[in-house]
Structure formats: structure tokens, C-alpha cells
Design an enzyme around this catalytic site. Structure first.
Site, short mmCIF file in Angstrom:
data_model
loop_
_atom_site.label_atom_id
_atom_site.label_comp_id
_atom_site.label_asym_id
_atom_site.label_seq_id
_atom_site.Cartn_x
_atom_site.Cartn_y
_atom_site.Cartn_z
N GLU A 19 0.84 -1.21 0.00
CA GLU A 19 0.00 0.00 0.00
C GLU A 19 0.87 1.26 0.00
O GLU A 19 0.65 2.19 -0.78
CB GLU A 19 -0.90 -0.03 1.24
CG GLU A 19 -1.82 1.16 1.38
CD GLU A 19 -2.89 1.20 0.30
OE1 GLU A 19 -3.66 0.25 0.20
OE2 GLU A 19 -2.92 2.19 -0.45
N ASP B 60 1.07 3.98 -3.02
CA ASP B 60 0.64 5.36 -2.78
C ASP B 60 1.74 6.35 -3.16
O ASP B 60 1.50 7.29 -3.93
CB ASP B 60 0.26 5.56 -1.31
CG ASP B 60 -1.01 4.82 -0.92
OD1 ASP B 60 -1.62 4.17 -1.80
OD2 ASP B 60 -1.39 4.88 0.26
N SER C 205 -7.33 2.00 -3.88
CA SER C 205 -6.09 2.51 -3.30
C SER C 205 -5.17 3.09 -4.35
O SER C 205 -4.32 3.91 -4.04
CB SER C 205 -5.28 1.37 -2.70
OG SER C 205 -5.68 1.09 -1.44
#
Ligand SMILES: *[C@@H]1O[C@H](CO)[C@@H](O)[C@H](O)[C@H]1NC(C)=O
Ligand SMILES: *[C@@H]1O[C@H](CO)[C@@H](O)[C@H](O)[C@H]1NC(C)=O
Length: 590
Positions: free
Chosen positions: A299, A303, A510
């Protein structure tokens, strides 16, 4: 409500002169669960002498004014558009009334908590943190604290199934935490997942052409694998050269055990954004958060690689929010509350400068967050908007709802499950798309209608058009009057992410949220470079004057809860919102 009118609405002073004795024993319930929240299991009673930090959310005296002001300053047709509040101004509006402070202090003192035992007060004084023992908290809140286990994240927490407050306090305290909110840094769902079925671009293959011009067709490879070059071409940011990099910032919120990796970012730049090679991001550690470079997170890398990949050379900040170590029953060491939103948001709001854009890729079912708690967290997002920050959240990866979609109110009714914080009207929720020419809604794209938050006026026209056209389909499964999301969308499938030196395919909303955050950081750059304030809370803008700055996505659906889910179509829809951003068009509206 008009700002000037709102200012006159004063605090209604409640009769404070009650008999002094006994008043603190007259308790009334604040919140309770019908059943232990899904995914958690009861272990044992909490040890009476276990010490922890209890946070009290005092009623904010002028929160209606803060929100009325936010609606004016984010409305592009209002004369006060863009006139963000200073930190101090925002704090004065969220501050509790002195009477609330006094009555809460008296109650604390009754329980042996002197003013010096208050370990923290937020800038506005609306959050008060005290250190208490379990025995003390149980007396104060008329509850029983227990130890619960969350097998999926192997985390133990001390929480309660219900709590009460003295009747006299009810109008002065909105929420107490930790009590019935079981979410933790680790148990919140990150909305990304590895996609082993999408063959990643090989590490040795020549780098894709980075020199698209805006009129060139987007390469067909972007239908299966997404790189910054795909997104910059699709959303028309390739030709824009940022110049306000001295003031503009983009922040990424990361939580426990998710560490962005600097070496991976260099590998990523060398492969996919060569002009950014050598640049990096800043890490800010919040509440004991770590920065373990030996343990790159999917993640976190997704990001940071995609926010920087789009917004370079805009400075990016990775916030690594930690939490307490797992609960240890026989430890005397006090632990903090381990409340993800409160720790992170209170930290951020205490800073003298806050990034103009923030993206967060975490969330959970709205029903698993106590109503009072969700309202107060949502108000913190309103406070961020008020000082000029745009807050993006991924809309979730379970379409209209994952697993059995049963309610937790004891009736086990099957309903679509909206996600929080996406359902908060003061965040901008980002859904997912896939493929190119045309882009279509991706099947996992979270979307729906809140049961906690009413539909805000900024989206009423766009959403009622959809609801009217839907007619009786799914009647009863979703809340026709709730805040609807997502607000917009971006690609969410097959993102090429470097993790531990290797390229992997990663998907999820995400991926969509950092993408949109990158595009809006560039829009802020454009505004700041022209001496204008940052965009701040963008929803009123994107649903009105800028609504044509998006590529409307007209196909795709988001199945879930045993249904086919909503279908994307012309105009706003609960799969892709208003659509995907077209930077060049949006630039003309900001
Ligand atoms: C943005 O790029 C697409 C191609 O991806 C193009 O069709 C569209 O016209 C562009 N928008 C503007 C405003 O130039
Ligand atoms: C819809 O949401 C509003 C706002 O929270 C709430 O008042 C209402 O009860 C909800 N309706 C249903 C059917 O859930």
C-alpha cells in the site's frame, strides 16, 4: 445557512445549577452494540489496573458555523470562495463552550482526575485526553472493558460493548474513545491488493515511451498495465510543468506496518518516470510510527510511487502513523488509545502548515463505526477542508458491499454496505476504472449511499437524477437520502509498483485515490503559481462549475451483496462518480 446568520446562533446554555451530589451517578447510555463487531472475539475482562489514554470529544460550540463557512468558501460562485480559515480561526470554531469545559472538568475531578492528569488538549480544546485505569474508566462510563482479539490482524484491544455518561454530560460530550469503536490501525482495511494474474511489465523490458504528447492516443498497453505515463496521458497532465513547489505539498497517510521504501521509489523512477530519478519524499513519523526500510509495504509503495509519479516535482510527505504495541495483559506500561483517525487527524491539525492535498487508502464498513464517532471524525475532515486542504479517500474495493452484507443491529438484515470515511460528505471519495478508449468502471469500485450522513446539497441534483432513473431497483437495499459516493474516479487496475526491487501488478481504489490526489496537486500548483489560494474542499466545485472537467464513465458496474450492483451511466453514478479527471479541462475551471 448563511455565515452571518450562523454567527448569531449562540450556545443554548443548559441549566447548570443542579444538586451537586449524585448528579454524576445518573448515567444514560451513549452507545452500545447489539453484537460483538464482526471479526472480533471476546477474550477476557480487562485487568482493573490496566492504564490507557481516554479521549473525550467535547461538543464543539460553533461547528455549524465551521460547516456553513466551509460551504461558502468552497462554493466557486460565492464571493468568499477560497478564503480559507487560519488554523486559529478554525480552532476557535471547534472549541467547546466554557460551560462544557467546566462541567467536564468537574466530572473528571469527581473521579479523581485533576487538571494536571489531563495529558493533552487539542488546539481548539475540543479533544481532551486523560490517562485512566480500566477500573476508573468503568466507573466513569458505567461499563465493562474487555480484551478482544482480531484474528485477521492478530491484534488485541481493550474495548467495551456499550458506554454511558452522566445525563448532565450528554449535551457536552459527543464521544469517548476508546469505548465501542473497535477499528484499529491494523484492522482497518487497506484498499489495495496484489494482482498476480496481471503479468507485470518485466523488469528487463525496455521502459515504456515516456514522451507521449497530449494528442497522441493512449497506448493500448494501458488497458492491462498502468504506469505513470499512462495516467499522465489519460488525464492530460503530461505537459504541465509545476512551479509552485516551494509552497505546494501532497501528503500520503500511512498506518502501522506500512512503510514506503526509498530504494524502491528510485527503481520505480528509473523505470517509469526517469526525469524524477534522484528525487524523493519526506517521511513524518506520527505517534511512534516507524520507517523500516527493510520492510516495504504494498500500500505504502503504491501510494507514494503514484503520487510522486504524477505530481513530481511537487514535494510529497509520507505520514507513518504508529500505534501502541499489542495489548499485553500483565503490563503496567500505559498504552495510547490506538485510534487511527483521531491520532492522525489530531496530529495533522496541530501542524502550522498542512499539505494542500491528502490521500488515504483505508476504510471500513460504515456500520462498524459508531455513529457519534463517525460524525466527529467527519467533522475533523471538515476542519481540514476549512483550512484549505483537499482530503481524498479511496471508495473501497467491495462494490456495493463485501461478504454477507448483514447488518450488525441484531436483525441481520441484508443491506448494501457503505464505506466510511468515503461516506463522510467532507471527503472526496475516489472510485476505480479500468481499460482505456474508453475507460469503464472497475467491478470492485466501492460505491453507495450513507446511512449516517444526509445527502449534502452540493450533490443533490446529480444524485437525484441517478436515483430517479434507478426507480425501484434495489429499493430498501440502499438509503435514497444518504450522502452518495464516490465523487470521482481514476484507474484502479494493474498498477505497476516496485516492491522489494521487483515490479508487481497492484489494484484497488487505493491506486485511484493517489492518482486523483496527484492530479489535484497539479491543479493546486497552477492556482498557487497564479497567487490564488489552494482549492481546499473540492466537492462543491466538482459538482458545479467544474463538472464538465471529467471524462464521464458510462459503463461498468460494482456487484456485491449477491446483486449485480449499480451500473455506471451518463452523469454521476455510484460506480465512478462524476468520472475521471481531465487536467487540461479542469485547469480552465480553477
Ligand atoms: C485529454 O486527452 C485526451 C486523450 O487522452 C483527449 O482526447 C482530450 O481531448 C484531452 N483533453 C484536452 C482538454 O485536451
Ligand atoms: C438515510 O440517512 C439519513 C442520514 O443519516 C438517516 O437519517 C436515515 O435514517 C437513513 N435512512 C435509512 C433508510 O437508512
Amino acid at each position: 445557512m448563511r455565515w452571518s446568520v450562523a454567527l448569531i446562533v449562540g450556545f443554548v446554555h443548559l441549566c447548570a445549577s443542579k444538586p451537586l451530589q449524585r448528579r454524576w451517578d445518573d448515567l444514560a447510555e451513549k452507545h452500545s452494540w447489539a453484537e460483538i463487531p464482526r471479526g472480533w472475539a471476546y477474550i477476557s475482562p480487562a485487568p482493573a489496573d490496566y492504564k490507557f489514554d481516554l479521549r473525550l470529544g467535547l461538543k464543539q460550540n460553533k461547528i455549524e458555523d465551521l460547516i456553513a463557512n466551509l460551504m461558502e468558501t468552497s462554493n466557486p460562485t460565492h464571493p468568499r470562495y477560497g478564503q480559507h480559515l487560519s488554523k486559529a480561526e478554525a480552532e476557535s470554531l471547534v472549541a467547546p463552550h466554557p460551560n462544557s469545559v467546566a462541567v467536564v472538568d468537574a466530572w473528571l475531578e469527581h473521579h479523581g482526575i485533576a487538571p494536571e492528569d489531563v495529558i493533552h488538549r487539542s488546539g481548539g480544546g475540543d479533544w481532551v485526553t486523560v490517562r485512566v485505569s480500566v477500573a476508573q474508566a468503568e466507573r466513569m462510563l458505567g461499563t465493562k472493558y474487555n480484551v478482544y482479539n482480531h484474528p485477521a490482524s492478530s491484534q488485541q484491544v481493550v474495548r467495551a460493548m456499550s458506554y454511558s455518561l452522566p445525563r448532565e454530560i450528554h449535551s457536552h460530550v459527543d464521544v469517548v474513545a476508546p469505548t465501542t469503536y473497535f477499528g484499529t490501525l491494523r484492522s482497518m482495511r487497506t484498499t489495495s491488493f496484489l494482482q498476480p494474474n496481471i503479468k507485470p511489465i518485466e523488469d528487463t523490458a525496455p521502459a515504456p515511451d515516456l514522451t507521449f504528447n497530449i494528442n497522441a492516443a493512449v497506448p493500448s498497453s494501458c488497458s492491462t498495465t498502468i504506469t505513470p505515463a499512462c495516467l499522465r496521458a489519460l488525464y492530460n497532465t503530461s505537459t504541465y510543468v509545476p512551479s509552485a513547489t516551494g509552497v505546494n505539498k501532497l501528503g500520503v497517510a500511512g498506518y502501522l506496518q506500512q512503510f514506503a521504501n526509498r530504494a524502491d521509489l528510485q527503481t520505480f523512477f528509473n523505470r517509469f518516470r526517469t526525469d524524477a530519478a534522484g528525487s524523493s519524499y519526506t517521511t513524518v513519523l506520527v505517534n511512534g510510527g516507524g520507517d523500516n526500510q527493510a520492510n516495504p509495504g504494498v500500500e505504502a509503495n503504491l501510494d507514494i510511487q503514484y503520487t510522486t509519479g504524477i505530481s513530481f516535482p511537487t514535494p510529497n510527505i509520507y505520514y507513518s502513523t504508529g500505534g501502541s504495541p499489542p495489548f499485553i495483559p500483565d503490563s503496567d506500561t500505559p498504552t495510547n488509545t490506538n485510534e487511527p483517525y483521531l491520532d492522525w487527524l489530531n496530529f495533522l491539525l496541530a501542524q502550522s502548515t498542512i499539505p494542500q492535498v491528502i490521500t488515504t487508502s483505508y476504510g471500513e464498513n460504515e456500520q462498524s463505526v459508531p455513529h457519534d464517532y463517525a460524525i466527529r471524525v467527519c467533522d475533523l475532515f471538515a476542519q481540514l477542508g476549512s483550512v484549505g486542504t483537499t482530503v481524498f479517500f479511496s471508495s473501497g474495493d467491495s462494490g456495493v458491499g463485501g461478504s454477507d452484507c448483514l447488518t450488525n443491529d441484531g436483525t441481520r438484515t441484508k443491506l448494501f454496505q457503505p464505506a466510511f470515511p468515503a461516506s463522510c460528505p467532507f471527503v472526496t471519495a475516489v472510485g476505480g476504472t479500468t481499460r482505456v478508449n474508453p475507460e469503464i468502471g472497475v467491478s470492485f469500485s466501492g460505491g453507495g449511499f450513507s446511512r449516517y450522513f444526509l445527502r449534502p446539497s452540493y450533490q443533490s441534483t446529480a444524485v437525484s437524477t441517478f436515483v430517479t432513473a434507478l426507480g425501484t431497483k434495489f429499493a430498501g437495499l440502499y438509503n435514497t437520502t444518504g450522502r452518495a459516493y464516490p465523487d470521482l474516479a481514476a484507474q484502479g487496475n494493474g498498477f505497476q509498483v516496485v516492491i522489494g526491487g521487483r515490479v508487481n501488478s497492484v489494484g484497488g481504489t487505493s491506486a485511484s485515490s493517489p492518482t486523483v490526489a496527484g492530479v489535484f496537486a497539479l491543479l493546486n500548483d497552477f492556482r498557487l503559481a497564479h497567487g490564488k489560494p489552494s482549492l481546499g474542499f473540492v466537492n462543491p466545485l466538482i459538482y458545479s462549475t467544474a463538472s464538465t472537467g471529467f471524462n464521464d464513465i458510462v459503463s461498468g458496474s460494482n456487484p456485491g451483496c449477491g446483486t449485480t450492483g449499480f451500473t455506471a451511466g451518463k452523469g454521476w453514478d455510484p460506480v465512478t462518480g462524476l468520472g475521471t479527471p481531465d487536467f487540461l479541462k479542469l485547469q480552465t475551471f480553477v
